[in-house]
Scaffold this motif. Structure first.
Motif, PDB file in Angstrom:
ATOM      1  N   TYR A 255       0.628  -1.387   0.103  1.00 33.38           N
ATOM      2  CA  TYR A 255       0.107  -0.119  -0.001  1.00 33.38           C
ATOM      3  C   TYR A 255       0.901   1.322   0.082  1.00 33.38           C
ATOM      4  N   GLY A 256       0.650   2.106  -0.947  1.00 34.79           N
ATOM      5  CA  GLY A 256       1.296   3.419  -1.002  1.00 34.79           C
ATOM      6  C   GLY A 256       2.400   3.512  -1.912  1.00 34.79           C
ATOM      7  N   LEU A 257       2.976   2.265  -2.290  1.00 33.81           N
ATOM      8  CA  LEU A 257       4.070   2.379  -3.278  1.00 33.81           C
ATOM      9  C   LEU A 257       3.961   3.096  -4.542  1.00 33.81           C
ATOM     10  N   ALA A 258       2.783   3.085  -4.893  1.00 33.47           N
ATOM     11  CA  ALA A 258       2.339   3.916  -6.236  1.00 33.47           C
ATOM     12  C   ALA A 258       2.643   5.514  -5.964  1.00 33.47           C
ATOM     13  N   PHE A 259       2.747   5.779  -4.721  1.00 34.02           N
ATOM     14  CA  PHE A 259       2.563   7.239  -4.403  1.00 34.02           C
ATOM     15  C   PHE A 259       4.252   7.754  -4.021  1.00 34.02           C
ATOM     16  N   THR A 260       4.980   6.721  -3.428  1.00 33.51           N
ATOM     17  CA  THR A 260       6.055   6.867  -2.892  1.00 33.51           C
ATOM     18  C   THR A 260       7.322   6.399  -3.602  1.00 33.51           C
ATOM     19  N   LYS A 261       7.127   5.604  -4.583  1.00 30.87           N
ATOM     20  CA  LYS A 261       8.229   4.930  -5.274  1.00 30.87           C
ATOM     21  C   LYS A 261       9.287   5.919  -5.747  1.00 30.87           C
ATOM     22  N   SER A 262       9.075   7.027  -6.283  1.00 33.99           N
ATOM     23  CA  SER A 262      10.155   8.044  -6.727  1.00 33.99           C
ATOM     24  C   SER A 262      11.106   8.554  -5.457  1.00 33.99           C
ATOM     25  N   GLU A 263      10.515   8.887  -4.442  1.00 37.55           N
ATOM     26  CA  GLU A 263      11.268   9.185  -3.078  1.00 37.55           C
ATOM     27  C   GLU A 263      11.992   7.935  -2.643  1.00 37.55           C
ATOM     28  N   ILE A 264      11.400   6.970  -2.759  1.00 37.36           N
ATOM     29  CA  ILE A 264      11.981   5.766  -2.287  1.00 37.36           C
ATOM     30  C   ILE A 264      13.210   5.445  -3.102  1.00 37.36           C
ATOM     31  N   ARG A 265      13.167   5.450  -4.506  1.00 37.94           N
ATOM     32  CA  ARG A 265      14.321   5.259  -5.244  1.00 37.94           C
ATOM     33  C   ARG A 265      15.370   6.374  -5.116  1.00 37.94           C
ATOM     34  N   LYS A 266      14.911   7.588  -4.598  1.00 37.70           N
ATOM     35  CA  LYS A 266      15.871   8.846  -4.357  1.00 37.70           C
ATOM     36  C   LYS A 266      16.767   8.447  -3.174  1.00 37.70           C
ATOM     37  N   ARG A 267      16.097   8.129  -2.207  1.00 36.58           N
ATOM     38  CA  ARG A 267      16.786   7.638  -0.877  1.00 36.58           C
ATOM     39  C   ARG A 267      17.622   6.361  -0.799  1.00 36.58           C
ATOM     40  N   ASN A 268      16.956   5.577  -1.796  1.00 33.57           N
ATOM     41  CA  ASN A 268      17.672   4.147  -1.772  1.00 33.57           C
ATOM     42  C   ASN A 268      17.228   3.479  -0.508  1.00 33.57           C
ATOM     43  N   ALA A 269      16.267   3.698   0.236  1.00 34.70           N
ATOM     44  CA  ALA A 269      15.478   3.360   1.452  1.00 34.70           C
ATOM     45  C   ALA A 269      14.249   3.586   1.442  1.00 34.70           C
ATOM     46  N   ALA A 270      13.316   2.544   2.403  1.00 33.23           N
ATOM     47  CA  ALA A 270      12.129   2.666   2.452  1.00 33.23           C
ATOM     48  C   ALA A 270      11.933   2.224   3.588  1.00 33.23           C
ATOM     49  N   ILE A 271      10.796   2.741   4.399  1.00 33.30           N
ATOM     50  CA  ILE A 271      10.195   2.390   5.825  1.00 33.30           C
ATOM     51  C   ILE A 271       8.813   1.343   5.500  1.00 33.30           C
ATOM     52  N   ILE A 272       8.919   0.387   6.271  1.00 32.42           N
ATOM     53  CA  ILE A 272       7.705  -0.634   6.062  1.00 32.42           C
ATOM     54  C   ILE A 272       6.753  -0.283   7.280  1.00 32.42           C
ATOM     55  N   VAL A 273       5.820  -0.331   7.172  1.00 30.61           N
ATOM     56  CA  VAL A 273       4.785  -0.148   8.328  1.00 30.61           C
ATOM     57  C   VAL A 273       3.514  -1.517   7.906  1.00 30.61           C
ATOM     58  N   GLU A 274       2.661  -1.447   9.110  1.00 29.54           N
ATOM     59  CA  GLU A 274       1.689  -2.685   9.077  1.00 29.54           C
ATOM     60  C   GLU A 274       0.639  -2.161   8.465  1.00 29.54           C
ATOM     61  N   GLY A 275       0.097  -0.928   8.916  1.00 29.26           N
ATOM     62  CA  GLY A 275      -1.188  -0.480   8.672  1.00 29.26           C
ATOM     63  C   GLY A 275      -1.572   0.551   7.783  1.00 29.26           C
TER      64      GLY A 275
END
Length: 585
Positions: A255-275
């Motif tokens: 959930y949410g990857l469609a909106f955050t994938k650009s920033e995730i790629r830029k940082r080369n890091a992602a936070i995974i939460v449960e809900g």
């Protein structure tokens, strides 16, 4: 020699035109010609120039040494590890999960080609996308007309702008409000049920979501594929999710990857939460490199999906016992996906949603910077020197179990040294335990080599690189001379296309093995140009073709002979081919 179909059996242009859905082939050719695959892939992956190619770690399988190559000359990619290959359209279809028409439209917009005749794909998938889109807009419209629910969301820091961006909605308490609205908009009960929006029982049909905040779940192309619903009252369960459908697989979606994938790629890091609410609270507070699982524990498919974008994952689950257990399970899954794992520590009783709303963005990001590596997390607040032997042994075994998941030998070696030093045991002991934890692995032979003579591949290598050799192959061999369906498909395109382009051929080939063979031939390095060598390859292929046909004829002649039938045509062909073989043809 043998019975083979016409060109449409191998590279059916009529079928190719069908999947264009109204887009003229000339426009598709223009889009492909204007697209630079190196520029496209570099927007998703860090490419490094190696000779005349570009190389990076493959996004489609786990690896520690780069085997994914991009050819600017041929405008295709190929991975020598998992054997994925294709052109710019294929890359988007595999990486972004786009359909073919969507990839064409995406690249057309990117290079400035106008496709006015673009149409949506037909079929069941599109019906499901359409009804989900309707439900999303319906729920969103209901929410905007409900000041009481809007105020509750505002109190949690969810602004109207964020509601619009994430298309949040509200399902009213009514028993069949969506059902009625859907039918009025020409969506059948059957389709609404297939999408998981309504439930049918023996005696009634009713809405799945009632009295809940609705969280639309998007795929990477921002199409609605499912929904999550959170109760506003005491209704159980607190969270209710869409069932799995042909377009929605919980264990493969974040959930949410469609909106955050650009920033995730830029940082080369992602936070995974449960809900969903954990994600929204972080996202609302400007922490825009996060994703959430969709009502399930983290799965290997989800881990592999996020590992395409990043090398570091921060786990941020609830701080209760269940959250700690989920964190431990997720660590091993992520290590197996070849990412570095860190754990964000939150105060007891907090989850990401409650913490960031109370303490704010800066406090949460401070916790992120102070996050623990997975070994320190497993050790926790315990002091190793104060632990008894049984407790220390149990902890080492748990850590070794996680270490055994790491596929990068250098990374694993460094962690082994760290663990051995911290616990005062030998590296040999740790390695021995890791080896015992390893499951036996079976190496599967590459299907592109099975049953395909090397000489055929070698000839393709030369033909694709040298136009004169290509012409020689065209005039010396026929499709039936090649031994397998994949090589026959490639040969068919070679022989029938006046202006042969590898990137174009990738769209015509039906067999994945044929695509892999084609891309391998392009990327294989060779300096052979001797015409005698080429002639030798051609003669060998002819000889093998004759031998195959002789074997077929012999079997057929023997079969008919056992039935008391003499087939003079078969005998004549067998005799003629036997003479060719004796003469060395």
């Amino acid at each position: 020699m043998g019975q083979y179909g016409k060109i449409q059996d191998f590279c059916p242009e009529h079928r190719y035109r069908e999947i264009m859905n109204g887009i003229k082939k000339e426009l598709i050719d223009e889009v492909r010609e204007r697209t630079d695959i190196v520029s496209l892939v570099s927007e998703y992956l860090p490419l490094k120039k190696v000779g005349k190619y570009y190389r990076t770690l493959c996004p489609f399988h786990k690896e520690t040494s780069p085997s994914f190559y991009v050819s600017p000359e041929r405008q295709i990619f190929h991975c020598f590890g998992c054997l994925k290959s294709g052109n710019a359209f294929t890359f988007l279809m595999d990486f972004e999960k786009m359909s073919f028409p969507e990839s064409v439209k995406f690249l057309a917009n990117r290079v400035g080609v106008h496709i006015s005749s673009f149409q949506k794909e037909k079929g069941k998938y599109d019906e499901l996308f359409a009804v989900n889109d309707f439900a999303c807009r319906y729920y969103n419209g209901i929410l905007k007309k409900n000041p009481k629910v809007m105020d509750r969301l505002k109190a949690r820091g969810i602004t109207p702008v964020l509601i619009e961006k994430l298309q949040l909605g509200y399902a009213p308490d009514g028993w069949d409000t969506l059902l009625n609205a859907g039918q009025k908009n020409s969506f059948s009960v059957k389709l609404l049920e297939e999408a998981g929006l309504i439930i049918s029982s023996k005696n009634s049909v009713y809405d799945r979501f009632r009295g809940r905040i609705i969280f639309p779940i998007f795929d990477l192309s921002k199409r609605v594929i499912g929904f999550g619903g959170r109760s506003l009252g005491n209704a159980t369960p607190k969270y209710l999710n869409s069932p799995e459908t042909p377009i929605y697989k919980k264990g493969k979606t974040l959930y949410g990857l469609a909106f955050t994938k650009s920033e995730i790629r830029k940082r080369n890091a992602a936070i995974i939460v449960e809900g969903y609410t954990d994600f929204i609270s972080l996202y609302a507070n400007g922490i825009d490199y996060c994703v959430a699982t969709c009502g399930t524990a983290l799965t290997p498919n989800q881990a592999n999906l996020i590992s395409r974008y990043v090398s570091t994952i921060f786990l941020s689950f609830d701080s209760d016992a269940a959250g700690m257990e989920a964190t431990n399970r997720s660590i091993d899954i992520l290590l197996e996906a070849n990412v570095d794992v860190k754990v964000i520590n939150l105060p007891e009783g907090d989850d990401p949603d409650s913490f960031v709303r109370k303490e704010g963005k800066d406090a949460y990001e401070k916790r992120t910077r102070e996050s623990k590596n997975f070994i320190d997390f497993k050790i926790g607040s315990k002091k190793i020197e104060e632990m008894d032997v049984p407790s220390k042994t149990k902890l080492i075994k748990a850590i070794c179990s996680s270490l055994s998941k790491i596929t990068d030998e250098l990374k694993q070696d460094l962690w082994i040294k760290e663990v051995a030093k911290n616990f005062g045991v030998t590296e040999k002991t740790i390695r021995s335990k890791i080896i015992k934890n390893h499951s036996a692995t079976i190496r599967v032979k590459s299907p592109t080599k099975e049953g395909i003579p090397k000489v055929e591949i070698s000839l393709f290598v030369l033909a694709f690189k040298k136009p004169k050799i290509l012409e020689k192959v065209k005039t010396s061999l026929v499709v039936e001379d090649f031994s397998s369906a994949p090589t026959q498909q490639i040969a068919k395109i070679l022989f029938d296309k006046k202006d042969f382009k590898v990137a174009d051929a990738m769209s015509f080939l039906k067999d994945d093995r044929a695509k892999r063979l084609l891309s391998e031939a392009v990327f294989e390095e060779t300096e052979v140009e001797d015409s005698d060598v080429v002639e030798d390859y051609i003669l060998k292929i002819r000889k093998m073709s004759v031998e195959r046909r002789l074997k077929e004829l012999k079997n057929e002649i023997e079969r008919k002979d056992s039935e008391g039938v003499v087939d003079y045509e078969l005998l004549r062909e067998y005799d003629q081919l036997s003479h060719i073989k004796l003469e060395g043809g």
